[in-house]
Design an enzyme around this catalytic site. Structure first.
Site, PDB file in Angstrom:
ATOM      1  N   ARG A  29      -0.050   6.810  -4.468  1.00  0.00           N
ATOM      2  CA  ARG A  29      -0.109   5.366  -4.621  1.00  0.00           C
ATOM      3  C   ARG A  29      -1.117   4.963  -5.688  1.00  0.00           C
ATOM      4  NH1 ARG A  29      -0.581   3.103   1.443  1.00  0.00           N
ATOM      5  NH2 ARG A  29      -1.945   1.664   0.318  1.00  0.00           N
ATOM      6  N   ARG A  40      -3.258  -8.450   9.650  1.00  0.00           N
ATOM      7  CA  ARG A  40      -4.503  -8.056   8.978  1.00  0.00           C
ATOM      8  C   ARG A  40      -5.503  -9.198   8.903  1.00  0.00           C
ATOM      9  NH1 ARG A  40      -2.250  -3.537   5.832  1.00  0.00           N
ATOM     10  NH2 ARG A  40      -3.834  -2.494   4.609  1.00  0.00           N
ATOM     11  N   ARG A  53      -4.284  11.681  -0.333  1.00  0.00           N
ATOM     12  CA  ARG A  53      -2.970  11.356   0.259  1.00  0.00           C
ATOM     13  C   ARG A  53      -1.856  11.411  -0.774  1.00  0.00           C
ATOM     14  NH1 ARG A  53      -2.317   5.809   3.556  1.00  0.00           N
ATOM     15  NH2 ARG A  53      -3.136   4.806   1.679  1.00  0.00           N
ATOM     16  N   LYS A 110      -2.535   5.394  10.542  1.00  0.00           N
ATOM     17  CA  LYS A 110      -1.521   4.503  11.105  1.00  0.00           C
ATOM     18  C   LYS A 110      -0.104   4.942  10.702  1.00  0.00           C
ATOM     19  CE  LYS A 110      -3.251   0.894   8.925  1.00  0.00           C
ATOM     20  NZ  LYS A 110      -4.332   1.593   8.176  1.00  0.00           N
ATOM     21  N   ARG A 119     -10.781  -1.965  -0.193  1.00  0.00           N
ATOM     22  CA  ARG A 119      -9.868  -2.107   0.950  1.00  0.00           C
ATOM     23  C   ARG A 119     -10.634  -1.950   2.264  1.00  0.00           C
ATOM     24  NH1 ARG A 119      -5.958   2.230  -1.142  1.00  0.00           N
ATOM     25  NH2 ARG A 119      -5.004   2.159   0.909  1.00  0.00           N
TER      26      ARG A 119
HETATM   27  P1  ADP Z   1      -3.162   1.371   4.111  1.00  0.00           P
HETATM   28  O1  ADP Z   1      -2.074   2.131   4.833  1.00  0.00           O
HETATM   29  O2  ADP Z   1      -3.894   2.257   3.171  1.00  0.00           O
HETATM   30  O3  ADP Z   1      -4.044   0.616   5.051  1.00  0.00           O
HETATM   31  P2  ADP Z   1      -1.090  -0.477   3.343  1.00  0.00           P
HETATM   32  O4  ADP Z   1       0.004   0.354   2.796  1.00  0.00           O
HETATM   33  O5  ADP Z   1      -0.969  -0.964   4.735  1.00  0.00           O
HETATM   34  O6  ADP Z   1      -2.469   0.297   3.154  1.00  0.00           O
HETATM   35  O7  ADP Z   1      -1.318  -1.761   2.417  1.00  0.00           O
HETATM   36  C1  ADP Z   1      -1.428  -1.651   1.009  1.00  0.00           C
HETATM   37  C2  ADP Z   1      -1.785  -3.017   0.413  1.00  0.00           C
HETATM   38  O8  ADP Z   1      -0.722  -3.955   0.702  1.00  0.00           O
HETATM   39  C3  ADP Z   1      -3.036  -3.671   0.984  1.00  0.00           C
HETATM   40  O9  ADP Z   1      -4.212  -3.222   0.321  1.00  0.00           O
HETATM   41  C4  ADP Z   1      -2.740  -5.159   0.734  1.00  0.00           C
HETATM   42  O10 ADP Z   1      -2.947  -5.497  -0.624  1.00  0.00           O
HETATM   43  C5  ADP Z   1      -1.245  -5.242   0.999  1.00  0.00           C
HETATM   44  N1  ADP Z   1      -0.936  -5.563   2.416  1.00  0.00           N
HETATM   45  C6  ADP Z   1      -0.259  -4.763   3.310  1.00  0.00           C
HETATM   46  N2  ADP Z   1      -0.144  -5.376   4.497  1.00  0.00           N
HETATM   47  C7  ADP Z   1      -0.750  -6.586   4.371  1.00  0.00           C
HETATM   48  C8  ADP Z   1      -0.982  -7.670   5.263  1.00  0.00           C
HETATM   49  N3  ADP Z   1      -0.569  -7.625   6.544  1.00  0.00           N
HETATM   50  N4  ADP Z   1      -1.656  -8.744   4.782  1.00  0.00           N
HETATM   51  C9  ADP Z   1      -2.077  -8.815   3.506  1.00  0.00           C
HETATM   52  N5  ADP Z   1      -1.909  -7.819   2.622  1.00  0.00           N
HETATM   53  C10 ADP Z   1      -1.238  -6.706   3.040  1.00  0.00           C
HETATM   54  P1  ADP Z   2      -3.057   4.793   7.041  1.00  0.00           P
HETATM   55  O1  ADP Z   2      -1.566   4.539   7.194  1.00  0.00           O
HETATM   56  O2  ADP Z   2      -3.834   4.352   8.249  1.00  0.00           O
HETATM   57  O3  ADP Z   2      -3.616   4.230   5.771  1.00  0.00           O
HETATM   58  P2  ADP Z   2      -2.239   7.604   6.696  1.00  0.00           P
HETATM   59  O4  ADP Z   2      -1.471   7.866   7.941  1.00  0.00           O
HETATM   60  O5  ADP Z   2      -1.469   7.395   5.445  1.00  0.00           O
HETATM   61  O6  ADP Z   2      -3.272   6.370   6.952  1.00  0.00           O
HETATM   62  O7  ADP Z   2      -3.286   8.803   6.496  1.00  0.00           O
HETATM   63  C1  ADP Z   2      -4.087   8.893   5.319  1.00  0.00           C
HETATM   64  C2  ADP Z   2      -4.158  10.348   4.855  1.00  0.00           C
HETATM   65  O8  ADP Z   2      -4.957  11.109   5.778  1.00  0.00           O
HETATM   66  C3  ADP Z   2      -2.808  11.041   4.769  1.00  0.00           C
HETATM   67  O9  ADP Z   2      -2.809  11.897   3.637  1.00  0.00           O
HETATM   68  C4  ADP Z   2      -2.711  11.853   6.066  1.00  0.00           C
HETATM   69  O10 ADP Z   2      -1.989  13.058   5.869  1.00  0.00           O
HETATM   70  C5  ADP Z   2      -4.173  12.136   6.386  1.00  0.00           C
HETATM   71  N1  ADP Z   2      -4.470  12.057   7.831  1.00  0.00           N
HETATM   72  C6  ADP Z   2      -3.935  11.204   8.740  1.00  0.00           C
HETATM   73  N2  ADP Z   2      -4.457  11.407   9.978  1.00  0.00           N
HETATM   74  C7  ADP Z   2      -5.384  12.402   9.827  1.00  0.00           C
HETATM   75  C8  ADP Z   2      -6.271  13.076  10.751  1.00  0.00           C
HETATM   76  N3  ADP Z   2      -6.322  12.760  12.043  1.00  0.00           N
HETATM   77  N4  ADP Z   2      -7.067  14.061  10.238  1.00  0.00           N
HETATM   78  C9  ADP Z   2      -7.014  14.376   8.910  1.00  0.00           C
HETATM   79  N5  ADP Z   2      -6.201  13.787   8.008  1.00  0.00           N
HETATM   80  C10 ADP Z   2      -5.398  12.819   8.455  1.00  0.00           C
END
Ligand code: ADP
Ligand code: ADP
Ligand code: ZN
Length: 216
Positions: A161, A88, A127, A13, A172
């Site tokens: 992170r 979420r 990541r 994302k 998660r």
């Molecule tokens: P990822 O990209 O790995 O899905 P995020 O950066 O979006 O993770 O979120 C990190 C953490 O922040 C989540 O595990 C949760 O604790 C909190 N968080 C982020 N967005 C939300 C949301 N919309 N509702 C509740 N918690 C959230």
């Molecule tokens: P999210 O925001 O959904 O949690 P990220 O965009 O941060 O996910 O991606 C998680 C990790 O995987 C990052 O280190 C990114 O570089 C890698 N990544 C993202 N998309 C792909 C893909 N299509 N194939 C392989 N690795 C990916």
């Protein structure tokens, strides 16, 4: 135009939102980034969220809804935004619908990045991010051209992170399936849900997204 990218942690994302920002002139709204900034600043919200985030649980809906409703009123959101990590839960999705209706707006596309859970652990634990400019990388899948040097800003400091550990990722992923995946049905009923193969390589996913969104 307002977009929503859905998918579990590691689905891509953040990576894709950053690419689409430039293509479509939209602003990425990552609730995770906003919360991490709040934790860093030591604000009230940050103090409430920190331990919850470290466990990989969801921060309470009311805190998140207040945070995002203030953010979408800011001038840079006027052209449209890409929601990354919000909503979420079903109550968050319902609150978003009310916020958008009040502004006379809507979600133009809700796109699910469809991925295999098993692959997400490897994506998340590999990541890292440039400390200077926030560009995202991966130990195997998205390396900078020169090792240890950011492609975008030339920075040499990177961060990982605190919640990107194997144990937390599993929690998660559970939170995603239990609390977030039900939203997909909510958007499906409204006829706005599309899906894209998130297991393809990063450039191929971007191309698929551009195809679904159109106009560029
Ligand atoms: P990822 O990209 O790995 O899905 P995020 O950066 O979006 O993770 O979120 C990190 C953490 O922040 C989540 O595990 C949760 O604790 C909190 N968080 C982020 N967005 C939300 C949301 N919309 N509702 C509740 N918690 C959230
Ligand atoms: P999210 O925001 O959904 O949690 P990220 O965009 O941060 O996910 O991606 C998680 C990790 O995987 C990052 O280190 C990114 O570089 C890698 N990544 C993202 N998309 C792909 C893909 N299509 N194939 C392989 N690795 C990916
Ligand atoms: Zn950088």
């Amino acid at each position: 135009m307002n977009l929503l990218l859905m998918g579990p942690p590691g689905a891509g994302k953040g990576t894709q939102s950053k690419r689409l920002e430039g293509v479509f002139g939209l602003v990425q709204l990552s609730t995770g980034d906003m919360l991490r900034a709040a934790v860093k600043s030591g604000s009230d919200l940050g103090r409430k969220a920190q331990a919850i985030m470290e466990r990989g649980d969801l921060v309470p809906d009311d805190l998140i809804i207040d945070m995002i409703s203030a953010r979408i009123e800011e001038p840079d959101c006027a052209n449209g935004f890409i929601l990354d990590g919000f909503p979420r839960t079903v109550p968050q999705a319902e609150a978003l619908a009310v916020m958008l209706a009040e502004k006379g707006g809507k979600l133009d596309h809700v796109i699910e990045l469809a991925v295999d859970d098993d692959a997400m652990v490897q994506r998340i634990t590999g990541r890292y991010t440039c400390a200077g400019c926030g560009q995202g990388y991966h130990d195997e899948f998205e390396k900078p051209a020169t090792e240890g040097v950011c492609d975008k800003c030339g920075g040499t400091e990177f961060t990982r992170r605190a919640d990107d550990t194997e144990d937390t990722v599993r929690n998660r992923l559970n939170a995603y399936h239990e609390q977030t995946a039900p939203i997909l049905a909510y958007y499906k009923e409204q006829g706005v849900l599309k899906d894209v193969d998130g297991m393809a390589d990063i450039d191929a996913v971007t191309d698929q997204l551009k195809g679904v969104i159109g106009g560029a």
